[in-house]
Design a protein around this motif. Structure first.
Motif, PDB file in Angstrom:
ATOM      1  N   ALA A 362       0.773  -1.213   0.082  1.00 55.48           N
ATOM      2  CA  ALA A 362      -0.173  -0.127  -0.027  1.00 55.48           C
ATOM      3  C   ALA A 362       0.840   1.221   0.057  1.00 55.48           C
ATOM      4  O   ALA A 362       1.874   1.161   0.288  1.00 55.48           O
ATOM      5  N   THR A 363       0.197   2.366  -0.375  1.00 51.88           N
ATOM      6  CA  THR A 363       0.830   3.666  -0.117  1.00 51.88           C
ATOM      7  C   THR A 363       0.709   3.883   1.256  1.00 51.88           C
ATOM      8  O   THR A 363      -0.332   3.548   2.118  1.00 51.88           O
ATOM      9  N   PRO A 364       1.561   4.808   1.942  1.00 50.22           N
ATOM     10  CA  PRO A 364       1.471   5.412   3.247  1.00 50.22           C
ATOM     11  C   PRO A 364       0.211   6.310   3.300  1.00 50.22           C
ATOM     12  O   PRO A 364      -0.618   6.236   4.536  1.00 50.22           O
ATOM     13  N   ALA A 365      -0.364   6.720   2.216  1.00 50.51           N
ATOM     14  CA  ALA A 365      -1.648   7.614   2.329  1.00 50.51           C
ATOM     15  C   ALA A 365      -2.749   6.689   2.586  1.00 50.51           C
ATOM     16  O   ALA A 365      -3.917   6.868   3.312  1.00 50.51           O
ATOM     17  N   ASP A 366      -2.717   5.575   1.972  1.00 49.35           N
ATOM     18  CA  ASP A 366      -3.834   4.505   2.129  1.00 49.35           C
ATOM     19  C   ASP A 366      -3.742   4.022   3.458  1.00 49.35           C
ATOM     20  O   ASP A 366      -4.792   3.621   4.287  1.00 49.35           O
ATOM     21  N   VAL A 367      -2.654   3.577   4.021  1.00 48.05           N
ATOM     22  CA  VAL A 367      -2.354   3.105   5.123  1.00 48.05           C
ATOM     23  C   VAL A 367      -2.781   4.008   6.444  1.00 48.05           C
ATOM     24  O   VAL A 367      -3.481   3.582   7.442  1.00 48.05           O
ATOM     25  N   ALA A 368      -2.628   5.299   6.243  1.00 43.94           N
ATOM     26  CA  ALA A 368      -3.283   6.520   7.032  1.00 43.94           C
ATOM     27  C   ALA A 368      -4.734   6.379   7.097  1.00 43.94           C
ATOM     28  O   ALA A 368      -5.482   6.644   7.966  1.00 43.94           O
ATOM     29  N   ARG A 369      -5.168   6.098   5.911  1.00 47.13           N
ATOM     30  CA  ARG A 369      -6.709   6.372   5.641  1.00 47.13           C
ATOM     31  C   ARG A 369      -7.284   5.261   6.436  1.00 47.13           C
ATOM     32  O   ARG A 369      -8.285   5.017   7.140  1.00 47.13           O
ATOM     33  N   PHE A 370      -6.820   3.850   6.090  1.00 40.27           N
ATOM     34  CA  PHE A 370      -7.298   2.636   6.953  1.00 40.27           C
ATOM     35  C   PHE A 370      -7.234   3.067   8.344  1.00 40.27           C
ATOM     36  O   PHE A 370      -8.121   2.901   9.022  1.00 40.27           O
ATOM     37  N   GLY A 371      -5.987   3.367   8.971  1.00 43.89           N
ATOM     38  CA  GLY A 371      -6.061   3.584  10.532  1.00 43.89           C
ATOM     39  C   GLY A 371      -6.961   4.466  10.920  1.00 43.89           C
ATOM     40  O   GLY A 371      -7.467   4.406  11.995  1.00 43.89           O
ATOM     41  N   HIS A 372      -7.063   5.714   9.947  1.00 42.39           N
ATOM     42  CA  HIS A 372      -8.203   6.887  10.601  1.00 42.39           C
ATOM     43  C   HIS A 372      -9.580   6.123  10.524  1.00 42.39           C
ATOM     44  O   HIS A 372     -10.473   6.398  11.661  1.00 42.39           O
ATOM     45  N   ALA A 373      -9.808   5.376   9.583  1.00 45.40           N
ATOM     46  CA  ALA A 373     -11.102   4.592   9.519  1.00 45.40           C
ATOM     47  C   ALA A 373     -11.361   3.822  10.796  1.00 45.40           C
ATOM     48  O   ALA A 373     -12.361   3.730  11.309  1.00 45.40           O
ATOM     49  N   LEU A 374     -10.446   3.172  10.985  1.00 46.44           N
ATOM     50  CA  LEU A 374     -10.303   2.351  11.997  1.00 46.44           C
ATOM     51  C   LEU A 374     -10.613   2.915  13.441  1.00 46.44           C
ATOM     52  O   LEU A 374     -11.682   2.450  14.271  1.00 46.44           O
ATOM     53  N   PHE A 375      -9.859   3.755  13.709  1.00 49.49           N
ATOM     54  CA  PHE A 375     -10.005   4.505  15.121  1.00 49.49           C
ATOM     55  C   PHE A 375     -10.876   5.547  15.101  1.00 49.49           C
ATOM     56  O   PHE A 375     -11.184   5.681  16.302  1.00 49.49           O
ATOM     57  N   LYS A 376     -11.477   6.031  14.179  1.00 47.64           N
ATOM     58  CA  LYS A 376     -12.776   6.815  14.084  1.00 47.64           C
ATOM     59  C   LYS A 376     -13.923   6.054  14.091  1.00 47.64           C
ATOM     60  O   LYS A 376     -14.893   6.845  14.048  1.00 47.64           O
ATOM     61  N   GLY A 377     -13.912   4.807  14.258  1.00 55.12           N
ATOM     62  CA  GLY A 377     -15.124   3.755  14.367  1.00 55.12           C
ATOM     63  C   GLY A 377     -15.899   3.564  13.047  1.00 55.12           C
ATOM     64  O   GLY A 377     -16.964   3.338  13.213  1.00 55.12           O
ATOM     65  N   LYS A 378     -15.271   3.844  12.000  1.00 57.34           N
ATOM     66  CA  LYS A 378     -15.602   3.506  10.563  1.00 57.34           C
ATOM     67  C   LYS A 378     -15.652   2.168  10.180  1.00 57.34           C
ATOM     68  O   LYS A 378     -16.583   1.580   9.234  1.00 57.34           O
TER      69      LYS A 378
END
Length: 466
Positions: A362-378
């Motif tokens: 993955a790109t780091p941008a996608d990894v960050a998107r995944f992390g943000h979605a996980l920890f923000k309850g999405k």
């Protein structure tokens, strides 16, 4: 002659004491009226207007003070409670200065105008914010750290998502081992064991959908012939590395023969684990196990009756909006991955040996998107996220590790995520709950000062969003 008569209630004229009090009161009122000088209007502040005044760090600041005195008295204007970075010019009636990044904060300044008979005050609220954007701070930090301490780093890509959801990305260096081509934001990396957080999220989603429970035994859904303690190991124990399963990827016997040129199927991994002793009885210790997470990928395939790459795409990649993320079960020296940053070892062996333990690209941008979605309850519920953050590893005398999730408290900054290392690649995903900020970094160079860069970015972005 006309004589006026005044009638005072209660026989006032007969009470000499009250008469004297009346005269004294009238005399005092007259003096007070005379000294107040009703014909001396006090100074009036015209500017600045009421409200918070925003100031930016690393940029010049000027603020004009406008005071009016209708009868043109000579005014004495002074400023009180000035921070060190502000100077007041009493002749130009101007506040000026240039705050540094360390001066960020809120300040209250009092301006006083004295016309010799009356003093008027105005309180100013100054809020100093960073003058540069999150993007600029990320760029400056990565560039400075690489130049000062990682000068020979092949390349690095970083992404940050702040509490406002804004994505910032930066790249530094080259995308190939020969250092001929510049690294770009769309270059992908092997994120290695950061995959484990993807896998644990997938497993938690399957729990929420009712496919199994965390404390169900693996053997109820997946048969692994000969696996030591295979009948008693639970899904929760596999997720937390407390099942006692061997780690094939960190076992020297795994890298023998033609390991660089072959592919593996689940039977190969099962047999490797079956003929080796367990690390401990399930639930009685902690030992990091790639094999355990490989088995979790097999579990997902078994209950969903579909390939793991399809499960990731359906339950993780698509819901989180990841367009540059793939599960690599195909690449080799002849079948390369598009836009993969290459370090000369990118296809060292086939990732069919790794599976759900570390095969995501993955790109780091996608990894960050995944992390943000996980920890923000999405992606999972708040209850599931809380379960993932239980420090089960530390309870068993091991690392601070939950369900597929590492947890840190470095530099006084609490954060969750995962690290990854594979074939010379390094990756990390960090979520900072206090700042609601997600950070992802990847490199295709196993530089010995990699964590200098990680920590610098962590500290800088925490300070920016503090």
């Amino acid at each position: 002659m006309y004589i006026a008569h005044f009638n005072f209630p209660g026989g006032f004229m007969k009470n000499k004491r009250n008469w004297r009090l009346l005269l004294a009161s009238l005399l005092f009122s007259g003096l007070a009226f005379a000294f107040s000088d009703p014909f001396n209007p006090p100074p009036i502040f015209l500017a600045p207007q009421d409200g918070t005044i925003e100031v930016l760090t690393e940029q010049p600041f000027e603020l004009d003070i406008e005071v009016e005195d209708i009868d043109n008295d000579i005014l004495n204007i002074r400023a009180e409670h000035l921070p060190e970075w502000i100077t007041f010019d009493p002749y130009l009636l101007q506040l000026y200065g240039q705050p540094t990044r360390l001066d960020r904060g809120t300040y209250y300044i009092t301006i006083k105008a004295d016309d010799g008979r009356e003093v008027r005050s105005k309180r100013l609220e100054l809020k100093v914010k960073y003058g540069h954007s999150a993007q600029q701070h990320l760029e400056e930090t990565v560039r400075a750290t690489c130049q000062e301490r990682l000068a020979n780093l092949k390349g690095v890509s970083a992404a940050v998502i702040g509490p406002d959801g804004q994505l910032s990305t930066v790249v530094h260096g080259h995308s190939d081992a020969a250092r001929r081509y510049a690294l770009e934001p769309n270059h992908r990396f092997r994120v290695a064991s950061v995959t484990k957080l993807f896998t644990s999220t997938l497993i938690m989603r399957l729990v929420e959908f009712g496919y199994f429970e965390l404390d169900d035994r693996l053997a109820e859904y997946l048969e692994v012939p000969g696996l030591p303690n295979g009948k008693s190991i639970t899904i929760r124990q596999l997720l937390s590395h407390t099942g006692g399963v061997i780690d094939h990827l960190n076992h020297p016997s795994f890298y023998r023969g033609n390991w660089k040129y072959r592919t593996w199927d689940e039977g190969d991994i099962y047999r490797f684990a079956a003929v080796r002793s367990p690390r401990f009885s399930p639930g009685q210790g902690y030992d990091y196990s790639n094999t355990g997470f490989y088995l979790l990928g097999e579990l997902a395939e078994a209950v969903l009756e579909k390939p793991l790459k399809d499960a990731f795409r359906e339950y993780i990649f698509t819901p989180a909006g990841l367009n540059q993320t793939i599960y690599d079960d195909f690449s080799d020296r002849r079948h390369r991955i598009d836009s993969l940053a290459d370090n000369g070892r990118a296809y060292e062996y086939h990732l069919s040996a790794v599976g759900a333990a570390g095969a995501i690209v993955a790109t780091p941008a996608d990894v960050a998107r995944f992390g943000h979605a996980l920890f923000k309850g999405k992606l999972v519920s708040a209850q599931s996220l809380e379960l993932m953050q239980q420090d089960l590893g530390y309870e068993q005398g091991g690392d601070h590790y939950g369900l597929g999730m590492r947890m840190w408290d470095d530099h006084g900054i609490k954060h969750f995520g995962h690290t990854g290392a594979l074939m010379g690649y390094r990756s990390i995903l960090m979520y900072l709950p206090e700042y609601e900020t997600t950070i992802a970094l990847s490199t295709h160079h196993s530089h010995y000062r990699w964590y200098d860069l990680v920590n610098d970015v962590l500290l800088e972005m925490a300070d920016y969003y503090r």
